[in-house]
Design an enzyme around this catalytic site. Structure first.
Site, PDB file in Angstrom:
ATOM      1  N   HIS A 100       8.833 -12.727 -34.241  1.00  0.00           N
ATOM      2  CA  HIS A 100       7.618 -12.900 -34.809  1.00  0.00           C
ATOM      3  C   HIS A 100       7.393 -13.312 -36.502  1.00  0.00           C
ATOM      4  O   HIS A 100       6.508 -13.436 -36.787  1.00  0.00           O
ATOM      5  CB  HIS A 100       6.622 -11.871 -34.572  1.00  0.00           C
ATOM      6  CG  HIS A 100       6.271 -11.742 -33.053  1.00  0.00           C
ATOM      7  ND1 HIS A 100       5.773 -10.589 -32.543  1.00  0.00           N
ATOM      8  CD2 HIS A 100       6.705 -12.714 -32.096  1.00  0.00           C
ATOM      9  CE1 HIS A 100       5.669 -10.634 -31.250  1.00  0.00           C
ATOM     10  NE2 HIS A 100       6.228 -11.967 -30.784  1.00  0.00           N
ATOM     11  N   ASN A 195       9.399   5.649 -26.428  1.00  0.00           N
ATOM     12  CA  ASN A 195       7.816   5.459 -26.773  1.00  0.00           C
ATOM     13  C   ASN A 195       7.203   6.809 -26.743  1.00  0.00           C
ATOM     14  O   ASN A 195       7.490   7.811 -26.066  1.00  0.00           O
ATOM     15  CB  ASN A 195       7.286   4.455 -26.053  1.00  0.00           C
ATOM     16  CG  ASN A 195       5.966   3.668 -26.546  1.00  0.00           C
ATOM     17  OD1 ASN A 195       5.150   4.323 -26.765  1.00  0.00           O
ATOM     18  ND2 ASN A 195       6.112   2.417 -26.514  1.00  0.00           N
ATOM     19  N   GLU A 197       4.426   7.000 -25.931  1.00  0.00           N
ATOM     20  CA  GLU A 197       3.427   7.107 -24.275  1.00  0.00           C
ATOM     21  C   GLU A 197       3.974   5.954 -23.409  1.00  0.00           C
ATOM     22  O   GLU A 197       4.780   4.976 -23.792  1.00  0.00           O
ATOM     23  CB  GLU A 197       1.992   6.711 -24.803  1.00  0.00           C
ATOM     24  CG  GLU A 197       1.840   5.129 -25.417  1.00  0.00           C
ATOM     25  CD  GLU A 197       0.510   5.271 -25.784  1.00  0.00           C
ATOM     26  OE1 GLU A 197      -0.219   6.041 -26.243  1.00  0.00           O
ATOM     27  OE2 GLU A 197       0.215   3.930 -25.923  1.00  0.00           O
TER      28      GLU A 197
HETATM   29  C1  BJW Z   1       5.699   4.729 -30.920  1.00  0.00           C
HETATM   30  C2  BJW Z   1       5.605   5.496 -32.414  1.00  0.00           C
HETATM   31  C3  BJW Z   1       6.479   6.333 -32.721  1.00  0.00           C
HETATM   32  C4  BJW Z   1       3.546   4.628 -32.145  1.00  0.00           C
HETATM   33  N1  BJW Z   1       7.682   6.328 -31.990  1.00  0.00           N
HETATM   34  N2  BJW Z   1       6.841   4.834 -30.397  1.00  0.00           N
HETATM   35  C5  BJW Z   1       2.558 -13.952 -20.360  1.00  0.00           C
HETATM   36  C6  BJW Z   1       1.476 -13.159 -19.661  1.00  0.00           C
HETATM   37  C7  BJW Z   1       0.125 -12.973 -20.276  1.00  0.00           C
HETATM   38  C8  BJW Z   1       0.104 -13.674 -21.598  1.00  0.00           C
HETATM   39  C9  BJW Z   1       0.949 -14.486 -22.162  1.00  0.00           C
HETATM   40  C10 BJW Z   1       2.222 -14.770 -21.706  1.00  0.00           C
HETATM   41  N3  BJW Z   1       2.949 -15.438 -22.399  1.00  0.00           N
HETATM   42  C11 BJW Z   1       2.318 -15.767 -23.545  1.00  0.00           C
HETATM   43  C12 BJW Z   1       1.074 -15.111 -23.505  1.00  0.00           C
HETATM   44  C13 BJW Z   1      -0.136 -15.308 -24.508  1.00  0.00           C
HETATM   45  C14 BJW Z   1       0.229 -14.059 -25.353  1.00  0.00           C
HETATM   46  C15 BJW Z   1       0.178 -12.822 -25.143  1.00  0.00           C
HETATM   47  O1  BJW Z   1       1.189 -12.257 -24.834  1.00  0.00           O
HETATM   48  N4  BJW Z   1      -0.921 -12.400 -24.920  1.00  0.00           N
HETATM   49  C16 BJW Z   1      -0.895 -10.697 -24.160  1.00  0.00           C
HETATM   50  C17 BJW Z   1      -1.578  -9.746 -25.320  1.00  0.00           C
HETATM   51  C18 BJW Z   1      -1.524 -10.845 -23.256  1.00  0.00           C
HETATM   52  N5  BJW Z   1       1.405 -14.606 -26.391  1.00  0.00           N
HETATM   53  C19 BJW Z   1       1.541 -15.581 -27.224  1.00  0.00           C
HETATM   54  O2  BJW Z   1       0.467 -16.158 -27.573  1.00  0.00           O
HETATM   55  C20 BJW Z   1       2.921 -15.691 -27.694  1.00  0.00           C
HETATM   56  N6  BJW Z   1       2.959 -17.197 -27.800  1.00  0.00           N
HETATM   57  C21 BJW Z   1       3.506 -17.795 -26.600  1.00  0.00           C
HETATM   58  O3  BJW Z   1       3.605 -17.234 -25.983  1.00  0.00           O
HETATM   59  O4  BJW Z   1       3.439 -18.961 -26.817  1.00  0.00           O
HETATM   60  C22 BJW Z   1       3.819 -19.874 -25.705  1.00  0.00           C
HETATM   61  C23 BJW Z   1       3.052 -21.051 -25.728  1.00  0.00           C
HETATM   62  C24 BJW Z   1       3.125 -22.151 -24.935  1.00  0.00           C
HETATM   63  C25 BJW Z   1       2.449 -23.266 -24.987  1.00  0.00           C
HETATM   64  C26 BJW Z   1       1.721 -23.361 -25.726  1.00  0.00           C
HETATM   65  C27 BJW Z   1       1.328 -22.475 -26.740  1.00  0.00           C
HETATM   66  C28 BJW Z   1       2.168 -21.240 -26.786  1.00  0.00           C
HETATM   67  C29 BJW Z   1       2.684 -15.186 -29.386  1.00  0.00           C
HETATM   68  C30 BJW Z   1       2.636 -14.013 -29.499  1.00  0.00           C
HETATM   69  C31 BJW Z   1       2.531 -13.860 -31.020  1.00  0.00           C
HETATM   70  C32 BJW Z   1       2.224 -12.123 -31.212  1.00  0.00           C
HETATM   71  N7  BJW Z   1       1.985 -11.921 -32.610  1.00  0.00           N
HETATM   72  C33 BJW Z   1       1.691 -10.750 -33.221  1.00  0.00           C
HETATM   73  C34 BJW Z   1       1.249 -11.041 -34.656  1.00  0.00           C
HETATM   74  C35 BJW Z   1       2.491 -11.213 -35.516  1.00  0.00           C
HETATM   75  C36 BJW Z   1       2.262 -11.392 -36.987  1.00  0.00           C
HETATM   76  C37 BJW Z   1       1.522 -10.182 -37.687  1.00  0.00           C
HETATM   77  O5  BJW Z   1       2.317  -9.251 -37.604  1.00  0.00           O
HETATM   78  O6  BJW Z   1       0.448 -10.421 -38.278  1.00  0.00           O
HETATM   79  O7  BJW Z   1       2.882  -9.953 -33.061  1.00  0.00           O
HETATM   80  S1  BJW Z   1       0.442  -9.779 -32.452  1.00  0.00           S
HETATM   81  C38 BJW Z   1       1.339  -8.376 -32.550  1.00  0.00           C
HETATM   82  O8  BJW Z   1       1.799  -7.820 -31.045  1.00  0.00           O
HETATM   83  C39 BJW Z   1       2.404  -8.279 -33.360  1.00  0.00           C
HETATM   84  C40 BJW Z   1       3.397  -7.634 -32.697  1.00  0.00           C
HETATM   85  O9  BJW Z   1       4.662  -7.931 -32.950  1.00  0.00           O
HETATM   86  C41 BJW Z   1       3.117  -7.662 -31.061  1.00  0.00           C
HETATM   87  C42 BJW Z   1       3.629  -6.405 -30.370  1.00  0.00           C
HETATM   88  O10 BJW Z   1       2.933  -5.349 -30.612  1.00  0.00           O
HETATM   89  P1  BJW Z   1       3.876  -4.179 -30.487  1.00  0.00           P
HETATM   90  O11 BJW Z   1       4.958  -4.393 -31.534  1.00  0.00           O
HETATM   91  O12 BJW Z   1       4.104  -3.758 -29.172  1.00  0.00           O
HETATM   92  O13 BJW Z   1       2.778  -3.102 -31.076  1.00  0.00           O
HETATM   93  P2  BJW Z   1       1.693  -2.234 -30.347  1.00  0.00           P
HETATM   94  O14 BJW Z   1       0.741  -1.651 -31.566  1.00  0.00           O
HETATM   95  O15 BJW Z   1       1.058  -2.898 -29.214  1.00  0.00           O
HETATM   96  O16 BJW Z   1       2.530  -1.024 -29.594  1.00  0.00           O
HETATM   97  C43 BJW Z   1       3.083  -0.114 -30.534  1.00  0.00           C
HETATM   98  C44 BJW Z   1       3.915   1.055 -29.626  1.00  0.00           C
HETATM   99  O17 BJW Z   1       4.464   1.926 -30.567  1.00  0.00           O
HETATM  100  C45 BJW Z   1       2.524   1.817 -28.836  1.00  0.00           C
HETATM  101  O18 BJW Z   1       3.029   1.685 -27.249  1.00  0.00           O
HETATM  102  C46 BJW Z   1       2.882   3.339 -29.311  1.00  0.00           C
HETATM  103  O19 BJW Z   1       2.940   4.272 -28.134  1.00  0.00           O
HETATM  104  C47 BJW Z   1       4.154   3.276 -29.817  1.00  0.00           C
HETATM  105  N8  BJW Z   1       4.505   4.342 -30.833  1.00  0.00           N
HETATM  106  N9  BJW Z   1       4.360   5.384 -32.763  1.00  0.00           N
HETATM  107  C48 BJW Z   1       7.808   5.668 -30.767  1.00  0.00           C
HETATM  108  N10 BJW Z   1       6.650   7.082 -33.943  1.00  0.00           N
END
Ligand code: BJW
Ligand code: ZN
Length: 237
Positions: A100, A195, A197
């Protein structure tokens, strides 16, 4: 190996979707999308500047260091991270794939030209691209944007051929990143999740450990070292 925001939580970087997460006041799309940037570039830059400052003042934690140790021990190791904070590199991990982007970099929102040097952006006077005049934005992947095809292809290739896939600190909700462990499992890899959870991955994981990555990963690394009897060079003894 895939990491998400949870790996950096113990360094003091808020996650995205937890109760005290980054998205508390806003829906993800309200800040991390081109639509948000077009509608309110000042607000989006204020948010990124706040995060840049926060990240500049934190350090890698025991989880990052355990992964760095793993990356040095295993002859074939790829770290795919969704994080944009650069803490894995600071901890000394090798072979990092940043899915990302990286919050420290900026680029043109129109032509994609990278701003060569790290620069502070004044949200009230966002600079223009020296190539085309477009507004400068953070070099990260927003919702609805394509990931760099070379980067995502490399990540899927590694997922398909790995023997062991660790998914750490990610809610496994955001795609395509969340598909990587599923692909690895389908191709015969052992899937281990760490994780706080349960996530959508937990049911299919071979081992799902609930705990903090900074507590669990050092133990996992020690266990892997014992099991595979690896010497510090990564060669079997
Ligand atoms: C601990 C802990 C500890 C806490 N120890 N654990 C297929 C199905 C459905 C939807 C889609 C799909 N394909 C694409 C989509 C759309 C969309 C998407 O996925 N939406 C879903 C939300 C439904 N995806 C996109 O848009 C992507 N693009 C794409 O697919 O393009 C294709 C396309 C085709 C044609 C035309 C156009 C496009 C792009 C996704 C970009 C995500 N960007 C972000 C922001 C990045 C920049 C920034 O940081 O500002 O990325 S969003 C945000 O979420 C960030 C993260 O990298 C990402 C993931 O989050 P993450 O890392 O999992 O964090 P959390 O907070 O969700 O979870 C933390 C976890 O840690 C928790 O579970 C806690 O329990 C745990 N935890 N402390 C261990 N100490
Ligand atoms: Zn430009």
């Amino acid at each position: 190996m895939l990491t998400g925001a949870g790996i950096s939580a113990e360094s003091g970087v808020p996650t995205f979707r937890s109760a005290d997460g980054l998205w508390n006041k806003f829906k993800p799309e309200e800040l991390a999308s081109m639509a948000a940037f077009v509608a309110n570039p000042k607000m989006v830059w204020e948010w990124y500047n706040w995060r840049r400052e926060l990240i500049a003042n934190v350090k890698p934690n025991a989880g990052h260091f355990a992964i760095a140790e793993l990356s040095a021990l295993l002859p074939r190791f790829t770290l795919v991270t969704q994080n944009v904070d650069g803490l894995h590199a600071l901890a000394g991990s090798r072979n990092i794939v940043e899915l990302h982007g990286n919050i420290g970099r900026s680029k043109c929102s129109d032509c994609g030209l990278l701003v060569p040097e790290d620069c502070h952006i004044d949200p009230s006077a966002i600079p223009a691209c020296r190539g085309c005049g477009g507004k400068i934005r953070p070099d990260v992947v927003w919702f609805g944007e394509m990931l760099d095809p070379n980067i995502i292809d490399a990540a899927f290739r590694e997922a398909e051929r790995c023997d062991l896939f660790l998914s750490v600190g990610t809610s496994a909700l955001v795609h395509p990143a969340a598909t990587l462990p599923v692909v690895a499992k389908r191709h015969g890899a052992t899937l281990i999740e760490v994780n706080l959870e349960p996530t959508p991955l937990s049911a299919m994981a071979d081992i799902s450990v609930q705990g903090k990555s900074g507590d669990v990963l050092p133990v996992v690394v020690e266990a892997l070292k014992r099991r595979h009897r690896l010497s510090p060079s990564g060669e079997p003894r």
